[in-house]
Design a protein around this motif. Sequence first.
Motif, short mmCIF file in Angstrom:
data_model
loop_
_atom_site.label_atom_id
_atom_site.label_comp_id
_atom_site.label_asym_id
_atom_site.label_seq_id
_atom_site.Cartn_x
_atom_site.Cartn_y
_atom_site.Cartn_z
N ARG A 22 0.39 -1.37 0.14
CA ARG A 22 -0.44 -0.36 0.58
C ARG A 22 0.72 1.40 -0.47
N ASP B 236 2.06 2.29 -3.58
CA ASP B 236 1.46 2.20 -4.21
C ASP B 236 1.43 3.86 -4.06
N GLU C 51 4.15 5.51 -5.48
CA GLU C 51 4.36 5.83 -7.04
C GLU C 51 2.95 6.67 -7.35
N TYR C 52 2.15 6.99 -6.55
CA TYR C 52 0.45 8.50 -6.44
C TYR C 52 1.78 9.50 -6.28
#
Length: 181
Positions: free
Chosen positions: A73, A76, A79-80
């Motif tokens: 998570r 992620d 990356e965001y």
Amino acid sequence: MKILLLRMMGLGDVASILLPAAKIMRQRYPDAELDLMTFNVVAELMGLMPEIDKVHMVTSEQWPSEMQEALPRFIDLAEYLAYEEYDQIINLDTWFMPCVLARCLKDMGLPVAGNYLQMSMQELFSSLLTFEIQQSYVQQPWQYIESTFPNMAQWFERWWDKPEYAEMAYPQFYLNQCCQF
């Protein structure tokens, strides 16, 4: 210039550390886009600050208590954040997973300052796969934190026992002394 500040602790901590840090950064960079990333309902409070342009909220679902679930998570989230193209990312947090997030961003080549995991993401994955990492490692910040803050090592000491800091409240000590804000 686009700046991101990270602090994902509880309400009192974030209000006493992240709020003044945001005000200081706004004074230093009045024309910058200033964003924050913080945890749960604290994000709503930070969103009320006129100094802040955008608040990224990390929810409980994005931060499960088990590291095996939290790690993907947080990757992620990295990356965001990479997609947001920040010119400066400053991690004011000292908890393990926010330091992992900062390290992930650093390993992606992004301009990370402040606290981050002392081992690379590749080393972290390797130590998890071989069961070399101990639970005590993730619970003891002096083992996992590497920092660009010049005096962060003082945070690991019993600073409150030192006469020169005896009158300082924790937020003042952390921001002014350790982080040199």
